[in-house]
Design an enzyme around this catalytic site. Structure first.
Site, mmCIF file in Angstrom:
data_model
loop_
_atom_site.group_PDB
_atom_site.id
_atom_site.type_symbol
_atom_site.label_atom_id
_atom_site.label_comp_id
_atom_site.label_asym_id
_atom_site.label_seq_id
_atom_site.Cartn_x
_atom_site.Cartn_y
_atom_site.Cartn_z
ATOM 1 N N ASP A 142 53.592 35.131 31.088
ATOM 2 C CA ASP A 142 53.170 34.491 32.332
ATOM 3 C C ASP A 142 54.030 33.264 32.595
ATOM 4 O OD1 ASP A 142 50.884 36.228 32.850
ATOM 5 O OD2 ASP A 142 49.971 35.285 31.097
ATOM 6 N N GLU B 95 54.736 38.460 34.353
ATOM 7 C CA GLU B 95 54.027 38.070 35.567
ATOM 8 C C GLU B 95 54.619 36.738 35.991
ATOM 9 O OE1 GLU B 95 49.670 36.597 37.131
ATOM 10 O OE2 GLU B 95 49.736 38.179 35.617
ATOM 11 N N TYR C 273 42.501 44.713 23.004
ATOM 12 C CA TYR C 273 43.366 43.599 23.406
ATOM 13 C C TYR C 273 44.101 43.006 22.210
ATOM 14 C CZ TYR C 273 44.574 39.041 25.456
ATOM 15 O OH TYR C 273 45.240 37.921 25.891
ATOM 16 N N SER D 247 48.312 33.514 28.104
ATOM 17 C CA SER D 247 48.110 33.742 26.675
ATOM 18 C C SER D 247 49.077 32.953 25.806
ATOM 19 C CB SER D 247 48.245 35.235 26.351
ATOM 20 O OG SER D 247 47.275 35.995 27.016
ATOM 21 N N ALA E 291 36.107 46.451 41.530
ATOM 22 C CA ALA E 291 36.686 47.636 42.177
ATOM 23 C C ALA E 291 37.707 48.330 41.283
ATOM 24 C CB ALA E 291 37.335 47.238 43.504
ATOM 25 N N SER F 17 49.550 41.237 25.968
ATOM 26 C CA SER F 17 49.749 40.074 26.835
ATOM 27 C C SER F 17 51.012 40.211 27.679
ATOM 28 C CB SER F 17 49.864 38.789 26.011
ATOM 29 O OG SER F 17 48.684 38.517 25.306
ATOM 30 N N GLN G 163 37.170 42.165 43.555
ATOM 31 C CA GLN G 163 38.359 42.988 43.312
ATOM 32 C C GLN G 163 38.382 43.495 41.878
ATOM 33 O OE1 GLN G 163 40.576 44.112 45.515
ATOM 34 N NE2 GLN G 163 41.580 45.265 43.883
ATOM 35 N N ASP H 183 43.483 32.482 42.921
ATOM 36 C CA ASP H 183 43.762 32.600 41.489
ATOM 37 C C ASP H 183 44.761 31.573 40.987
ATOM 38 O OD1 ASP H 183 42.026 34.641 41.046
ATOM 39 O OD2 ASP H 183 43.528 36.219 40.892
#
Length: 251
Positions: A42, A78, A220, A29, A166, A39, A163, A121
């Site tokens: 990252d 992250e 968001y 982001s 799920a 956010s 995933q 990813d």
């Protein structure tokens, strides 16, 4: 250049990883649209050598102290570490040397130490890092990373769909927006922010599914509180439509 959200991370990373660090950059982001209320920060770290077990354990403990605390203005971190030789020259699937994310906090606090593992990813993540060109330390990302071939990018964004589905009941907003972003990427070739992906997808949804995705987008952006009570009956059917749209664009 370090930002107020990241300046504390650089000494932490250099202290933990030492001279093996080749470069540190932002992705996600922060480079696509600017940080939104929900956010993460990252961060991608490119290193020369795979991390040792003591380094992994130490980095987890350091990140547990700062991720999602007042140090980062309450923003979760992250953090991905990749060994340059694992991703340059490029091959699929790429290997992640270390991953820290707040969704794994309980596991980290119980003693989990992240290990090396294949991670499709990484393909969109590396693409965002290259496109964002936001180094915090070291050279521009293009000097450390190879471009991801378009077909591998498409394979990677699709790989995580099972995933995601799920986790629909426990992470509804993020799952819906990520499915919209996968669809957008497959259809247009571009990786967009989650709200921009929703903007692209909303007029292409049947009318009955639009309120669900519109609510995910509004949450968001901090425009609405996250309350799915009145929409819960339509969440799964919206997600199923998005998955069918994704399937229609598979290789």
């Amino acid at each position: 250049m370090p930002t107020p959200h990241t300046q504390h991370l650089l000494p932490l990373l250099h202290r933990t990883l030492g001279t093996t660090v080749l470069g540190i950059c932002l992705h996600g982001s922060a480079t696509l649209c600017g940080l939104r209320p929900h956010s993460d920060i990252d961060v991608l770290v490119v290193v020369r050598d795979s991390m040792t077990h003591p380094q992994r354990r130490a980095l987890v403990q350091e990140l547990l102290k700062v991720s999602g605390t007042s140090v980062t203005d309450s923003r979760p971190v992250e953090l991905i570490v990749v060994v340059q030789d694992d991703i340059r020259p490029w091959r699929y699937p790429p290997t992640c040397d270390f991953l820290y994310g707040e969704w794994l906090r309980d596991d980290y606090e119980r003693g989990l130490v992240p290990a090396r593992e294949p991670m499709p990813d990484l393909a969109p993540l590396l693409t965002m890092a290259l496109n964002g060109d936001a180094p915090l330390y070291g050279p521009p990302p293009a000097e450390l990373l190879d471009p991801v071939p378009h077909d591998d990018l498409r394979r990677a964004v699709v790989a995580g769909v099972p995933q995601l589905v799920a986790e629909l009941d426990t992470d509804t907003r993020n799952v819906l927006l990520t499915l919209a972003r996968v669809w957008t990427t497959l259809a247009t070739g571009a990786i967009r922010s989650k709200d921009a992906a929703a903007d692209w997808a909303l007029p292409r949804l049947p009318a009955e599914h639009r309120p669900v995705l519109a609510h995910a987008r509004a949450v968001y952006l901090g425009e609405q509180t996250e309350d799915w009570t009145s929409l819960r009956g339509g969440v799964r059917s919206c997600a199923e439509f998005l998955v069918r749209a994704i399937d229609g664009h598979r290789l």
